[in-house]
Motif scaffolding. Structure first.
Motif, PDB file in Angstrom:
ATOM      1  N   TYR A  46      23.109 -45.404  85.179  1.00  0.00           N
ATOM      2  CA  TYR A  46      23.378 -44.366  84.185  1.00  0.00           C
ATOM      3  C   TYR A  46      22.231 -44.280  83.173  1.00  0.00           C
ATOM      4  N   HIS A 284      25.506 -40.021  87.395  1.00  0.00           N
ATOM      5  CA  HIS A 284      26.572 -40.995  87.677  1.00  0.00           C
ATOM      6  C   HIS A 284      27.920 -40.354  87.364  1.00  0.00           C
ATOM      7  N   ALA A 287      29.776 -40.239  83.976  1.00  0.00           N
ATOM      8  CA  ALA A 287      29.366 -39.316  82.919  1.00  0.00           C
ATOM      9  C   ALA A 287      30.315 -38.138  82.756  1.00  0.00           C
TER      10      ALA A 287
END
Length: 327
Positions: A46, A284, A287
């Motif tokens: 991330y 990712h 998110a």
């Protein structure tokens, strides 16, 4: 208008625009790093992703840096060794209070909240061949991998296991390394605290049969009473191994910035990350929670002025002046 006059006018406009752009970027660094965690964990995937996105959009050099996780990130950002980092609310609170084990007694108040990321669920994984299908099945003296030393998982999961009456031997390491040790029979269990899907778990279930162990209602209640976590459900579609939703607990994650960074710089970084959630989800899946309305999940850190300005102007955030650094 004569050609020479027109060219002068165009040049003046261009010069004015250039000057404005330079003024807007006054004090900006030419490069930056984002403190993440170990490879194989959600923080690294991330954090490296949004670092690259910001670098590309703002025309800077930047990227993610492997670290020991939230506790170390608080220290790196507080001292300015890293411009940005990522942390969970528990480690953030401990760091601000001066109980971060990396620097006991140092109140890390120069790390400011920047934007909400996602919730970190606490989950347990074992090989199916181990016969461990619940917390109660974990044998006395089990070797449990808790992630990198000083990480959110390493800070809280051992205490949680003790609260649930589990007797264990503690092991530390990067998530990918611990996954390999589980496959090799060197570990009995891995206790993950990371945004889902955890890359190391996804890799494990491709290579072998695993059990993703949920908490019972009673275990969940015990943990929520004793620790700064909230109720969470790991969706059945998160991993191919799961046949139904799994009961868990979670802790919120926030991106952090050194409080001394220019307001315009941090404001621009937040704008890149928060203005297009689809791009973040492509980095990712965790998110999906990196959205403006989750600004209110920060009840621990003071906000960077540039971040506070963005959320107040774009998300209707009601951030008290005493919760903004320097306010």
């Amino acid at each position: 208008m004569k050609l020479s006059q027109m060219m002068s006018a165009v040049a003046l406009v261009a010069l004015t625009a250039t000057a404005a752009g330079a003024q807007d970027r006054e004090g900006w660094p030419e490069s930056f790093t984002v403190g993440t965690a170990s490879q194989g964990g959600t923080y690294f995937a991330y954090g490296s992703g949004w670092a690259n996105l910001v670098a590309e959009e703002l025309g800077l050099s930047g990227g993610g840096e492997v670290t020991g996780g939230p506790m170390q990130n608080m220290a790196l950002v507080h001292t300015g060794e890293a411009a940005f980092g990522m942390t969970t609310m528990g480690p953030a609170a401990e760091s601000i209070a001066g109980t971060n084990p990396i620097a006991p007694g140092l109140e890390m108040t120069n790390a400011c909240a920047m934007f909400p990321m996602y919730q970190t669920p606490f989950s347990v994984t074992a090989l199916s061949s181990s016969g461990i299908g619940s917390i109660a099945d974990i044998p006395a003296g089990a070797k449990i991998g808790f992630g990198p030393a000083g990480s959110t998982s390493d800070t809280y999961f051992p205490r949680m296991m003790e609260t649930l009456g589990v007797d264990f031997e503690r092991r530390n390491g990067g998530w990918s390394d611990l996954g390999g040790q589980l496959q090799d029979g060197l570990l009995d269990v891995i206790a993950f605290a990371a945004g889902v899907p955890v890359p190391a778990v996804s890799q494990l279930e491709v290579q072998t049969d695993i059990n993703i162990i949920e908490f019972t209602e009673e275990e969940q209640a015990q943990i929520m009473e004793a620790f700064p976590v909230s109720e969470f459900t790991i969706g059945a579609d998160t991993y191919t191994t799961l046949e139904s939703d799994a009961r868990s607990v979670s802790m919120w994650n926030f991106a952090i910035a050194n409080c001394d960074l220019p307001e315009s710089f941090v404001n621009a970084v937040v704008d890149v990350v928060m203005s297009d959630n689809e791009r973040m989800v492509n980095i990712h899946r965790a998110a999906a929670s990196t959205v403006p309305e989750n600004w209110d999940k920060n009840k621990v850190m003071k906000w960077h002025p540039g971040a506070a300005k963005w959320f107040m102007g774009n998300a209707g955030a009601d951030i008290p002046a005493d919760m903004i650094h320097g306010g």
